[in-house]
Design an enzyme around this catalytic site. Structure first.
Site, PDB file in Angstrom:
ATOM      1  N   ARG A 135       0.833  -1.213   0.000  1.00 42.53           N
ATOM      2  CA  ARG A 135       0.000   0.000   0.000  1.00 42.53           C
ATOM      3  C   ARG A 135       0.865   1.259   0.000  1.00 42.53           C
ATOM      4  O   ARG A 135       0.487   2.289  -0.552  1.00 42.53           O
ATOM      5  CB  ARG A 135      -0.965   0.019   1.188  1.00 42.53           C
ATOM      6  CG  ARG A 135      -2.025   1.085   0.993  1.00 42.53           C
ATOM      7  CD  ARG A 135      -3.076   1.270   2.118  1.00 42.53           C
ATOM      8  NE  ARG A 135      -3.432   0.063   2.785  1.00 42.53           N
ATOM      9  CZ  ARG A 135      -3.023  -0.257   4.027  1.00 42.53           C
ATOM     10  NH1 ARG A 135      -2.265   0.590   4.713  1.00 42.53           N
ATOM     11  NH2 ARG A 135      -3.367  -1.385   4.581  1.00 42.53           N
TER      12      ARG A 135
ATOM     13  N   TYR B  65     -11.134  21.687 -11.669  1.00 39.64           N
ATOM     14  CA  TYR B  65     -11.832  20.489 -12.145  1.00 39.64           C
ATOM     15  C   TYR B  65     -13.033  20.240 -11.211  1.00 39.64           C
ATOM     16  O   TYR B  65     -12.915  20.403  -9.991  1.00 39.64           O
ATOM     17  CB  TYR B  65     -10.856  19.305 -12.144  1.00 39.64           C
ATOM     18  CG  TYR B  65     -11.534  17.973 -12.270  1.00 39.64           C
ATOM     19  CD1 TYR B  65     -12.395  17.704 -13.340  1.00 39.64           C
ATOM     20  CD2 TYR B  65     -11.359  16.974 -11.309  1.00 39.64           C
ATOM     21  CE1 TYR B  65     -13.036  16.478 -13.441  1.00 39.64           C
ATOM     22  CE2 TYR B  65     -11.992  15.752 -11.417  1.00 39.64           C
ATOM     23  CZ  TYR B  65     -12.839  15.522 -12.482  1.00 39.64           C
ATOM     24  OH  TYR B  65     -13.487  14.318 -12.583  1.00 39.64           O
TER      25      TYR B  65
ATOM     26  N   ASP C  48      -2.001  22.184  -9.323  1.00 39.90           N
ATOM     27  CA  ASP C  48      -2.354  21.041 -10.164  1.00 39.90           C
ATOM     28  C   ASP C  48      -1.783  21.313 -11.556  1.00 39.90           C
ATOM     29  O   ASP C  48      -2.224  22.234 -12.261  1.00 39.90           O
ATOM     30  CB  ASP C  48      -3.878  20.885 -10.188  1.00 39.90           C
ATOM     31  CG  ASP C  48      -4.316  19.630 -10.942  1.00 39.90           C
ATOM     32  OD1 ASP C  48      -3.622  19.238 -11.907  1.00 39.90           O
ATOM     33  OD2 ASP C  48      -5.370  19.066 -10.583  1.00 39.90           O
TER      34      ASP C  48
ATOM     35  N   LYS D  18      -4.154  11.413 -17.411  1.00 42.03           N
ATOM     36  CA  LYS D  18      -4.207  12.274 -18.599  1.00 42.03           C
ATOM     37  C   LYS D  18      -2.909  12.132 -19.398  1.00 42.03           C
ATOM     38  O   LYS D  18      -2.580  11.051 -19.832  1.00 42.03           O
ATOM     39  CB  LYS D  18      -4.493  13.707 -18.153  1.00 42.03           C
ATOM     40  CG  LYS D  18      -5.678  13.810 -17.150  1.00 42.03           C
ATOM     41  CD  LYS D  18      -6.964  13.330 -17.744  1.00 42.03           C
ATOM     42  CE  LYS D  18      -8.200  13.306 -16.863  1.00 42.03           C
ATOM     43  NZ  LYS D  18      -8.118  13.234 -15.462  1.00 42.03           N
TER      44      LYS D  18
HETATM   45  C1  4LM Z   1     -11.735  15.824 -16.972  1.00 38.04           C
HETATM   46  N1  4LM Z   1     -10.291  15.538 -15.059  1.00 38.04           N
HETATM   47  O1  4LM Z   1     -11.538  17.052 -16.853  1.00 38.04           O
HETATM   48  P1  4LM Z   1      -8.537  11.577 -11.888  1.00 38.04           P
HETATM   49  N2  4LM Z   1      -7.016  17.433 -11.808  1.00 38.04           N
HETATM   50  C2  4LM Z   1      -7.411  17.864 -13.030  1.00 38.04           C
HETATM   51  C3  4LM Z   1      -8.303  17.097 -13.783  1.00 38.04           C
HETATM   52  O2  4LM Z   1      -8.666  17.546 -14.986  1.00 38.04           O
HETATM   53  C4  4LM Z   1      -8.778  15.868 -13.267  1.00 38.04           C
HETATM   54  C5  4LM Z   1      -8.337  15.466 -11.991  1.00 38.04           C
HETATM   55  C6  4LM Z   1      -7.445  16.260 -11.301  1.00 38.04           C
HETATM   56  C7  4LM Z   1     -11.268  14.950 -15.866  1.00 38.04           C
HETATM   57  C8  4LM Z   1     -11.753  13.706 -15.618  1.00 38.04           C
HETATM   58  C9  4LM Z   1     -12.983  13.133 -16.164  1.00 38.04           C
HETATM   59  C10 4LM Z   1      -6.920  19.170 -13.542  1.00 38.04           C
HETATM   60  C11 4LM Z   1      -9.725  15.066 -14.018  1.00 38.04           C
HETATM   61  C12 4LM Z   1      -8.791  14.168 -11.371  1.00 38.04           C
HETATM   62  O3  4LM Z   1      -9.656  11.541 -12.874  1.00 38.04           O
HETATM   63  O4  4LM Z   1      -8.998  11.264 -10.493  1.00 38.04           O
HETATM   64  O5  4LM Z   1      -7.316  10.825 -12.296  1.00 38.04           O
HETATM   65  O6  4LM Z   1      -8.008  13.117 -11.858  1.00 38.04           O
HETATM   66  O7  4LM Z   1     -12.283  15.349 -17.975  1.00 38.04           O
END
Ligand code: 4LM
Length: 411
Positions: free
Chosen positions: A65, A118, A192, A217
């Site tokens: 973990r 987000y 971020d 991403k």
């Molecule tokens: C989207 N985004 O925008 P996980 N930080 C940023 C993000 O764009 C995202 C996350 C964190 C999208 C997901 C469906 C700037 C996610 C969250 O999806 O938990 O890996 O990351 O389309």
């Protein structure tokens, strides 16, 4: 990876580090590609050794973990790319964000966040942390006065948090400026960096304390996994590993996904160059079209923060936000008219993706919040992939022409 490793008297470049840093094939039977350690637990040579590992008196692996050699290599490479001391790999971007903030905040602490995040990050702060007695305040970080005001108004501000470019409208925030305001207020700055990736900008070099990534991403880059990461000072990262990852979330990245992200990193610079080049061409095409009312892309001269983006980012990235003259209805019809571009959330994949933030990724904002925060209901977000640009341009042109024809028939 140090200077000697390449025989060149300079730090190795980003791609060289993404491909080689932290791994010597001689240590793994000469295997060119680092192995995947698919193990959940580790044998102790003796009972005493196990106890010493648990007490932190000896370094080594205990249980999957918190640590795994495949994750450790990924963590070392990400730290190198971001210019930080240490990295932490997690199960998703949200896993990274929640592990970090649950480690660093307690009831009664203050946090100031930018207004554009987000959707689920916004919900984590405004609907999640607020339930545990954290004072969550919002400010427009493009306005340093507004941020300074919130920093002064709140009691004990521990964290200042933002995205740049921000999801979904690509607003760019001056990292050095915000980090220096946060520092004067005794707060840590968390950025971020998902949209930019370490190829386009390195927030730690501009004064940030911790970088967050959704590795789902661009870092993974192939739309086949979820992952997250943090990079910062070793003491901070180990605190988050011990508390936020081990005890509070258990949001561990699987060794297989760590391997896939390591594979993605090898082509990250090449991909970011192509994403950025194609996105500029598509943004220019959209800007020229009579049915498009507004295009936001950091590489366009018309972008309100073009100069800041040029100063802060090495390239402009693969995301475009734009609005059509016919509003939401035209946006939906445009999305439905696309044949090659895929209707999907997420971003940073080889496939070009389009989505409608107000009803999809940012539906966690109320209609009123979207209005107050400047997330237009008409906005569409395009993640430009790696296809041939002529094919993307033709698909977008035919979908826009379809709107023209529908408008003609209606008129
Ligand atoms: C989207 N985004 O925008 P996980 N930080 C940023 C993000 O764009 C995202 C996350 C964190 C999208 C997901 C469906 C700037 C996610 C969250 O999806 O938990 O890996 O990351 O389309």
């Amino acid at each position: 990876m140090d200077k000697r490793a390449t025989g060149r008297n300079a730090e190795p470049g980003l791609s060289t580090r993404a491909i080689h840093h932290g791994y010597d094939p001689a240590e793994e039977h000469g295997a060119l590609t680092p192995p995947i350690f698919m193990t959940s637990t580790y044998a102790f040579e003796s009972a005493e050794e196990g106890s010493e590992l648990f007490r932190g008196e000896r370094a080594g692996y205990i249980y999957g973990r918190t640590r795994n050699p495949t994750q450790a290599l990924l963590e070392a490479r990400l730290a190198s790319l971001e210019g930080g001391e240490a990295g932490l790999a997690l199960a998703s971007g949200m896993g990274a964000i929640s592990a970090a903030l649950w480690t660093l905040l307690s009831a009664g602490d203050g946090v100031v966040i930018d207004r554009i995040l987000y959707g689920n990050t916004f919900a984590f702060f405004t609907k999640g942390l607020t339930r545990f007695g954290v004072d969550v305040r919002l400010a427009d970080f493009t306005d340093p006065q507004a941020l300074a005001h919130e920093l002064a108004a709140a009691g004990k501000v521990k964290i200042v948090y933002f995205e740049t470019p921000a999801n979904p409208n690509l607003r760019v925030i001056d990292i050095a400026r915000v980090a220096s305001l946060a520092k004067s207020a005794g707060a840590l700055t968390i950025v971020d960096n998902t949209f930019a990736t370490p190829i386009l900008q390195n927030p730690l070099n501009l004064g940030a304390d911790l970088v967050v990534h959704s590795a789902t991403k661009y870092l993974g880059g192939h739309g086949d996994l979820l992952g997250g990461a943090l990079v910062g000072a070793s003491a901070l990262i180990e605190r988050i590993r011990g508390t936020g990852l081990r005890a509070l979330t258990g949001a561990t990245l699987s060794p297989l996904n760590a391997f896939l992200i390591l594979r993605g990193l090898k082509t990250l610079e090449v991909r970011m160059e192509r994403h950025s080049r194609l996105a500029l061409q598509i943004a220019e095409q959209l800007e020229r079209h009579p049915l498009v009312s507004r295009v936001a892309y950091p590489g366009l001269k018309s972008f309100p923060q073009y100069e800041l983006a040029r100063r802060q980012m090495r390239q402009s990235g693969g995301l475009i936000a734009f609005e059509l003259k016919g509003g939401v209805e035209a946006g939906m019809a445009f999305m439905n008219g696309l044949k090659l571009v895929t209707r999907a959330v997420s971003l940073g994949d080889a496939e070009t993706l389009v989505q409608h933030p107000a009803s999809m990724t940012h539906a966690t904002y109320s209609a009123d919040e979207r209005k107050r925060h400047g997330i237009s209901d008409n906005l569409l977000r395009l993640s430009v992939g790696l296809e041939n640009v002529e094919d993307l341009a033709a698909d977008i042109a035919q979908a826009l022409d379809g709107l023209h024809a529908a408008k003609g028939r209606a008129g």
